[in-house]
Design a protein around this motif. Sequence first.
Motif, PDB file in Angstrom:
ATOM      1  N   GLN A 182       0.852  -1.185   0.000  1.00  0.00           N
ATOM      2  CA  GLN A 182       0.000   0.000   0.000  1.00  0.00           C
ATOM      3  C   GLN A 182       0.887   1.234   0.000  1.00  0.00           C
ATOM      4  OE1 GLN A 182      -2.688   0.388   3.358  1.00  0.00           O
ATOM      5  NE2 GLN A 182      -2.786   2.609   3.106  1.00  0.00           N
ATOM      6  N   LYS A 183       0.557   2.216  -0.828  1.00  0.00           N
ATOM      7  CA  LYS A 183       1.275   3.496  -0.867  1.00  0.00           C
ATOM      8  C   LYS A 183       0.247   4.607  -0.822  1.00  0.00           C
ATOM      9  CE  LYS A 183       5.113   5.939  -1.762  1.00  0.00           C
ATOM     10  NZ  LYS A 183       5.713   5.811  -3.100  1.00  0.00           N
ATOM     11  N   ASN A 184       0.323   5.480   0.195  1.00  0.00           N
ATOM     12  CA  ASN A 184      -0.638   6.562   0.417  1.00  0.00           C
ATOM     13  C   ASN A 184      -1.919   6.016   1.067  1.00  0.00           C
ATOM     14  OD1 ASN A 184       0.271   7.243  -2.900  1.00  0.00           O
ATOM     15  ND2 ASN A 184       1.218   8.304  -1.194  1.00  0.00           N
ATOM     16  N   ALA A 185      -2.883   6.912   1.287  1.00  0.00           N
ATOM     17  CA  ALA A 185      -4.197   6.556   1.850  1.00  0.00           C
ATOM     18  C   ALA A 185      -4.077   5.916   3.229  1.00  0.00           C
ATOM     19  CB  ALA A 185      -4.969   5.655   0.891  1.00  0.00           C
ATOM     20  N   ALA A 186      -3.310   6.549   4.115  1.00  0.00           N
ATOM     21  CA  ALA A 186      -3.092   5.999   5.456  1.00  0.00           C
ATOM     22  C   ALA A 186      -4.397   5.781   6.198  1.00  0.00           C
ATOM     23  CB  ALA A 186      -2.181   6.936   6.255  1.00  0.00           C
ATOM     24  N   GLU A 187      -5.345   6.710   6.025  1.00  0.00           N
ATOM     25  CA  GLU A 187      -6.603   6.628   6.762  1.00  0.00           C
ATOM     26  C   GLU A 187      -7.446   5.420   6.370  1.00  0.00           C
ATOM     27  OE1 GLU A 187      -7.276   9.099   3.066  1.00  0.00           O
ATOM     28  OE2 GLU A 187      -5.712   8.873   4.579  1.00  0.00           O
ATOM     29  N   ASP A 188      -7.144   4.827   5.232  1.00  0.00           N
ATOM     30  CA  ASP A 188      -7.909   3.673   4.755  1.00  0.00           C
ATOM     31  C   ASP A 188      -7.109   2.379   4.825  1.00  0.00           C
ATOM     32  OD1 ASP A 188     -10.325   5.076   3.986  1.00  0.00           O
ATOM     33  OD2 ASP A 188      -9.167   5.947   2.352  1.00  0.00           O
ATOM     34  N   ALA A 189      -6.047   2.371   5.624  1.00  0.00           N
ATOM     35  CA  ALA A 189      -5.131   1.226   5.627  1.00  0.00           C
ATOM     36  C   ALA A 189      -5.821  -0.085   5.999  1.00  0.00           C
ATOM     37  CB  ALA A 189      -3.966   1.489   6.574  1.00  0.00           C
ATOM     38  N   ARG A 190      -6.690  -0.060   6.989  1.00  0.00           N
ATOM     39  CA  ARG A 190      -7.292  -1.320   7.427  1.00  0.00           C
ATOM     40  C   ARG A 190      -8.162  -1.932   6.330  1.00  0.00           C
ATOM     41  NH1 ARG A 190      -6.867  -3.692  11.944  1.00  0.00           N
ATOM     42  NH2 ARG A 190      -6.085  -1.784  12.951  1.00  0.00           N
ATOM     43  N   VAL A 191      -8.940  -1.116   5.674  1.00  0.00           N
ATOM     44  CA  VAL A 191      -9.785  -1.635   4.585  1.00  0.00           C
ATOM     45  C   VAL A 191      -8.914  -2.116   3.425  1.00  0.00           C
ATOM     46  CG1 VAL A 191     -11.597  -1.073   2.915  1.00  0.00           C
ATOM     47  CG2 VAL A 191     -11.706  -0.164   5.244  1.00  0.00           C
ATOM     48  N   LEU A 192      -7.861  -1.380   3.143  1.00  0.00           N
ATOM     49  CA  LEU A 192      -6.985  -1.771   2.044  1.00  0.00           C
ATOM     50  C   LEU A 192      -6.284  -3.095   2.328  1.00  0.00           C
ATOM     51  CD1 LEU A 192      -5.598   1.750   1.243  1.00  0.00           C
ATOM     52  CD2 LEU A 192      -6.916   0.325  -0.323  1.00  0.00           C
ATOM     53  N   ARG A 193      -5.932  -3.335   3.578  1.00  0.00           N
ATOM     54  CA  ARG A 193      -5.347  -4.635   3.910  1.00  0.00           C
ATOM     55  C   ARG A 193      -6.399  -5.734   3.885  1.00  0.00           C
ATOM     56  NH1 ARG A 193      -4.021  -6.245   9.905  1.00  0.00           N
ATOM     57  NH2 ARG A 193      -6.295  -6.328   9.755  1.00  0.00           N
ATOM     58  N   ASP A 194      -7.555  -5.490   4.524  1.00  0.00           N
ATOM     59  CA  ASP A 194      -8.550  -6.545   4.685  1.00  0.00           C
ATOM     60  C   ASP A 194      -9.300  -6.836   3.388  1.00  0.00           C
ATOM     61  OD1 ASP A 194      -7.769  -6.599   7.298  1.00  0.00           O
ATOM     62  OD2 ASP A 194      -9.547  -5.579   8.085  1.00  0.00           O
ATOM     63  N   GLU A 195      -9.655  -5.795   2.653  1.00  0.00           N
ATOM     64  CA  GLU A 195     -10.441  -5.983   1.427  1.00  0.00           C
ATOM     65  C   GLU A 195      -9.590  -5.885   0.170  1.00  0.00           C
ATOM     66  OE1 GLU A 195     -14.013  -3.677   1.261  1.00  0.00           O
ATOM     67  OE2 GLU A 195     -14.413  -3.899   3.411  1.00  0.00           O
ATOM     68  N   GLY A 196      -8.565  -5.040   0.193  1.00  0.00           N
ATOM     69  CA  GLY A 196      -7.682  -4.917  -0.970  1.00  0.00           C
ATOM     70  C   GLY A 196      -6.590  -5.948  -0.986  1.00  0.00           C
ATOM     71  N   ARG A 197      -6.339  -6.595   0.178  1.00  0.00           N
ATOM     72  CA  ARG A 197      -5.357  -7.662   0.316  1.00  0.00           C
ATOM     73  C   ARG A 197      -3.920  -7.203   0.117  1.00  0.00           C
ATOM     74  NH1 ARG A 197      -8.783 -12.671  -2.472  1.00  0.00           N
ATOM     75  NH2 ARG A 197     -10.442 -12.665  -0.919  1.00  0.00           N
ATOM     76  N   PHE A 198      -3.665  -5.933   0.433  1.00  0.00           N
ATOM     77  CA  PHE A 198      -2.287  -5.452   0.457  1.00  0.00           C
ATOM     78  C   PHE A 198      -1.539  -6.136   1.590  1.00  0.00           C
ATOM     79  CE2 PHE A 198      -4.341  -2.157  -1.997  1.00  0.00           C
ATOM     80  CZ  PHE A 198      -3.368  -1.788  -2.927  1.00  0.00           C
ATOM     81  N   ASP A 199      -0.243  -6.347   1.397  1.00  0.00           N
ATOM     82  CA  ASP A 199       0.554  -7.140   2.330  1.00  0.00           C
ATOM     83  C   ASP A 199       1.341  -6.298   3.331  1.00  0.00           C
ATOM     84  OD1 ASP A 199       0.037  -9.738   0.980  1.00  0.00           O
ATOM     85  OD2 ASP A 199       1.126  -8.763  -0.657  1.00  0.00           O
ATOM     86  N   PHE A 200       1.813  -5.150   2.910  1.00  0.00           N
ATOM     87  CA  PHE A 200       2.589  -4.273   3.777  1.00  0.00           C
ATOM     88  C   PHE A 200       2.422  -2.849   3.263  1.00  0.00           C
ATOM     89  CE2 PHE A 200       5.484  -5.239   0.347  1.00  0.00           C
ATOM     90  CZ  PHE A 200       6.385  -4.180   0.249  1.00  0.00           C
TER      91      PHE A 200
END
Length: 270
Positions: A182-200
Motif C-alpha cells: 500500500q502506498k498513500n491513503a493511510a486513513e484507509d489502511a485497514r480496509v486496504l489490507r482486509d479488502e484490498g489484500r495489500f501485504d505491507f
Amino acid sequence: MRTRRGAASVFALTATVVALTACAPAGGAAVRLPPENAVPDYQLGAAYEPPDGVTVVARDRTADPADGVYSICYLNAFQTQPGELADWPGELILRSADGPLFDPDWPGEALLDTSTETKRQAIADIVVPWIRDCAEAGFDAVEFDNLDTYTRSGGALTFGDNLALGRVLVGAAHEAGLAAAQKNAAEDARVLRDEGRFDFAISEECAAYDECAAYLDVYGEHVVNVEYGDPVAFAAACEGGRMPRASVLRDRDLVAPDDAAYVFELCAAD
C-alpha cells in the motif's frame, strides 16, 4: 507528499487478472514480506550500490533490483508519469471542463480515470504487464503509487473505485509471486489490507504528517517509511519512537551518492 521518479511505457495485457489472497495466494507463488526491523533505502531517482547494512531497497520498475537485498519495484499505477500523458489512451485520463486533471503537487502527472469497471480493466491491461516485468526482473514486491487519487479528484473518483482497481493489481502481483505494498491513503489502511489484500505499507513522511500509527496499527513491523529533508526532525522522530523501525531520511530528488544533494540517514541503533 509523494516523491517519485522513473519512466514508463504502455503495453497490452493478454491474460486475465485474478484476485488472490495475500502471503500464500491460491494458484500463484507464495509471496515474501519485507524482513522485520528492515534497514531501507529508497532509490527511485537513481539506482546505486546500497549502503552497508541496508536490507530493503525500492527502485523504479525500469531499474534492475538491488542484489542481495529485499527489492521493491515502484509503479505509478493511478497517475501518469511526467511527460507520458500522450502514451495513455485519452479515455483513461480523468478530465475536468479545462482538460486533463493533474495532481496539484505534480503538475506533469494526470489522474487516471478509475470510475468504471471498463476503465479500470483498461488501466489494468497496461499496468499488469509492468507487474510481470518486475517479477521477471527478480523483484520481491511491488508498490502501487498514488492510491489516494480519489482525494484530489474533486469528487469524480471514490475510494471504492481505487480499491476495486487495487484488488486487481494486488491479485496480479500475488499471481506473479510478488508482495504488494500500500502506498498513500493511510486513513484507509485497514480496509486496504482486509479488502484490498495489500501485504505491507510504504509510507512517505508519516512522522511529518502524523500518519505512522495509521500504518503501524494495521501492518505492524511491515511498514517501510521514507522521510525527507530535515535531519533534526528526523532525529527527533527517531528518538521519540514516532516512526516505524524501518525508516530512512532521503533527499527529495532521491539522487545518487555522487550528487551534492544526496542525503541518506538512518535512526541511530539502540
